[in-house]
Design an enzyme around this catalytic site. Structure first.
Site, PDB file in Angstrom:
ATOM      1  N   LYS A  51       0.953  -1.219  -0.017  1.00 45.62           N
ATOM      2  CA  LYS A  51      -0.012   0.078  -0.045  1.00 45.62           C
ATOM      3  C   LYS A  51       0.816   1.293   0.070  1.00 45.62           C
ATOM      4  O   LYS A  51       1.879   1.499   0.831  1.00 45.62           O
ATOM      5  CB  LYS A  51      -0.580  -0.078   1.211  1.00 45.62           C
ATOM      6  CG  LYS A  51      -1.987   0.901   1.280  1.00 45.62           C
ATOM      7  CD  LYS A  51      -2.878   0.892   2.615  1.00 45.62           C
ATOM      8  CE  LYS A  51      -3.990   2.032   2.682  1.00 45.62           C
ATOM      9  NZ  LYS A  51      -4.761   1.850   4.017  1.00 45.62           N
ATOM     10  N   SER A  98      -9.606   1.706   3.023  1.00 45.69           N
ATOM     11  CA  SER A  98      -8.792   2.616   1.975  1.00 45.69           C
ATOM     12  C   SER A  98      -7.742   1.568   1.337  1.00 45.69           C
ATOM     13  O   SER A  98      -7.008   1.885   0.341  1.00 45.69           O
ATOM     14  CB  SER A  98      -8.112   3.642   2.701  1.00 45.69           C
ATOM     15  OG  SER A  98      -7.103   3.026   3.898  1.00 45.69           O
ATOM     16  N   SER A 149      -9.595  -0.547   7.100  1.00 43.65           N
ATOM     17  CA  SER A 149      -9.291  -0.318   5.897  1.00 43.65           C
ATOM     18  C   SER A 149      -8.387  -1.556   5.286  1.00 43.65           C
ATOM     19  O   SER A 149      -8.278  -1.904   4.019  1.00 43.65           O
ATOM     20  CB  SER A 149      -8.143   0.793   5.776  1.00 43.65           C
ATOM     21  OG  SER A 149      -8.852   1.903   5.574  1.00 43.65           O
TER      22      SER A 149
HETATM   23  N1  GLN Z   1     -12.782   3.776   6.468  1.00 44.28           N
HETATM   24  C1  GLN Z   1     -12.201   4.252   7.639  1.00 44.28           C
HETATM   25  C2  GLN Z   1     -12.232   5.753   7.440  1.00 44.28           C
HETATM   26  O1  GLN Z   1     -12.471   6.327   6.634  1.00 44.28           O
HETATM   27  C3  GLN Z   1     -11.078   3.411   7.899  1.00 44.28           C
HETATM   28  C4  GLN Z   1      -9.842   3.884   7.332  1.00 44.28           C
HETATM   29  C5  GLN Z   1      -8.791   3.034   7.409  1.00 44.28           C
HETATM   30  O2  GLN Z   1      -8.727   2.115   8.343  1.00 44.28           O
HETATM   31  N2  GLN Z   1      -7.685   3.567   7.434  1.00 44.28           N
HETATM   32  O3  GLN Z   1     -11.681   6.201   8.443  1.00 44.28           O
END
Ligand code: GLN
Length: 460
Positions: free
Chosen positions: A73, A148, A172
């Site tokens: 990532k 994400s 994420s």
């Molecule tokens: N979808 C969650 C957010 O928008 C989690 C993001 C993450 O785990 N980096 O904060």
């Protein structure tokens, strides 16, 4: 030559047969072609691949990941490569050192093949917040791969790469794993060093692993975990062995917007595993409070962590004679909408007069959530929950409504707030779209999570 859906062992055999150079020559062509469908990669690290292949010739072939390709990532630093965090503000930023996880993977013989797409600074649930391009779900190109870490999930889900790393602050890794039909592990907080991970919310962030096969995930997790002097929150990994008999299912999960297709799939899975395990209904009264708690603590930490992007120290810099103007112009131009929204919210939450009412209260609620899980673990061995309330949604469907996007995290954020390990794993399909569930352990109980999956194998 067929490179699709291969495990680490299968890849190793293939590499043995045709040699490292030949393998990568064909394999890189395959990646480029296949990735056109999902667009999971931001870029391939071709020079680094060449250099690694050279070095591997003189390294022990018995290294656990010798020659094995891994995708990363793009918020994890790989020395000498760009690291964008999916943001324009870091478009030309070159990582000055390797993250600890990257150092460990390299030492184990892995080949870092490319950096994957993500929501800007890991903020989002669909990868649509990437400043570069969207990524597509491998099962339906009209749908999102989740986020994400959507790029990492998509390249593993498409069968292009056996292993990818992601980060999980509020879901994420698990949510995109569920959307792309693969395994996704968010380890216990402090189990894996965060050194070299671009920080989003430091008390919640953890690096973890995506894979197509469980054994591959275990191999990589075992390599990357452990104490690191560069991350003072990291801990010596103490493996816990325990027998798994009772699986708890919190009754609250059914009243938090669970879509009927996902619910049916989960119920079928529960019925099947009830032959091997005792299923116990439990209550986690704190669950409905997790989302507001997360969006207060996370935004507060985001506003603090992202203060460093000032146009002076990193990446984009729009210079003005006035220093303050340099800050303002750079941040205005460099950050996207969602990132700005969270910085504003977090600054508000921490401001004088609101700090006690919001931030401190959220910290207290976090403790309540932690204790709620601890209480539950006194009567059950592991906890089973849905990963996402919905199936993979359509591209664009939630982009104009941030609150509905935030609801995608309803089952995943409690786990981060409670510092616990959880694995999302595939349990079936609805309308040809994958559905995942997550199995949650107490602190450092990853081994119990893995043995649960092994005992359910073939059951879904
Ligand atoms: N979808 C969650 C957010 O928008 C989690 C993001 C993450 O785990 N980096 O904060």
């Amino acid at each position: 030559m067929n490179f699709k859906n291969l495990s680490i062992d299968e890849l190793r055999k293939l590499i043995d047969e045709i040699g490292l150079e030949d393998f990568y020559h064909h394999y890189l062509e395959f990646i480029k072609k296949e990735d056109e469908k999902v667009k999971g990669f931001l870029f391939l690290t071709e020079k680094l691949i060449e250099k690694t292949l050279d070095e591997l010739k003189n390294k022990d072939k018995n290294l656990p990941l010798w020659g094995i390709p891994i995708a990363i990532k793009d918020n994890i630093l790989v020395k000498g490569e760009r690291c964008t965090a999916g943001s324009k503000i870091l478009e030309n930023y070159i990582a000055p050192y390797d993250a600890t996880v990257i150092k460990k993977l390299k030492e184990a013989g892995a080949v870092i093949v490319g950096k994957t797409n993500l929501d800007e600074f890991a903020m989002g649930s669909s990868t649509e917040n990437s400043a570069y391009h969207p990524t597509f779900n491998p099962f339906d190109p009209e749908r999102v791969p989740g986020g994400s870490s959507g790029g990492s999930a998509a390249v593993v889900g498409a069968g292009i790469i056996p292993i990818a790393l992601g980060s999980d602050t509020g879901g994420s890794i698990r949510q995109p794993a569920s959307f792309c039909g693969v395994y996704g592990l968010k380890p216990t907080y402090s189990a894996v060093s965060r050194y070299g991970l671009i920080a989003m919310a430091s008390s919640l962030d953890q690096i973890g692993v995506f894979s197509r096969y469980l054994d591959d995930l275990i191999t990589v997790f075992t390599i990357i975990r452990g104490k690191d002097k560069f991350d003072s929150t990291s801990q010596v990994y103490k493996e816990i062995t325990k027998e798994i008999k009772i699986i708890g299912v919190p009754e609250e999960v059914y009243s938090l917007g669970l879509e009927s297709g996902v619910k049916e799939c989960l119920e079928k899975f529960i019925e099947k595993i009830s032959q091997n395990f005792k299923i116990k209904k439990i209550s986690l009264p704190s669950l409905p409070y997790s989302l507001p708690t997360y969006y207060l603590i996370m935004t507060a930490e985001v506003s603090s962590n992202l203060a460093r992007y000032d146009g002076i120290r990193y990446g984009l810099s729009i210079k003005d004679e006035e220093l303050l103007q340099t800050y303002l112009l750079t941040r205005e131009k460099g950050f996207g909408k969602e990132v700005k929204r969270r910085i504003l919210l977090g600054t508000f939450v921490l401001s004088h007069g609101y700090y006690e009412a919001y931030y401190l209260k959220a910290l207290k609620t976090r403790k309540f959530i932690f204790e709620d899980f601890q209480k539950a673990f006194r009567s059950v061995d592991l906890i089973l929950m849905p990963t996402s309330p919905t199936l993979p949604f359509k591209i664009g469907e939630k982009m104009t409504d941030p609150l509905s996007m935030y609801l995608a995290d309803i089952y995943t954020v409690p786990v981060n707030l409670a510092y616990l390990p959880a694995l999302s794993f595939p349990i079936g399909f609805v309308n040809n779209l994958p559905v995942g569930a997550q199995i949650i352990g107490n602190l450092f109980e990853e081994k119990a999570i893995f043995s649960f999956i092994k005992n359910t194998n073939g059951n879904y």
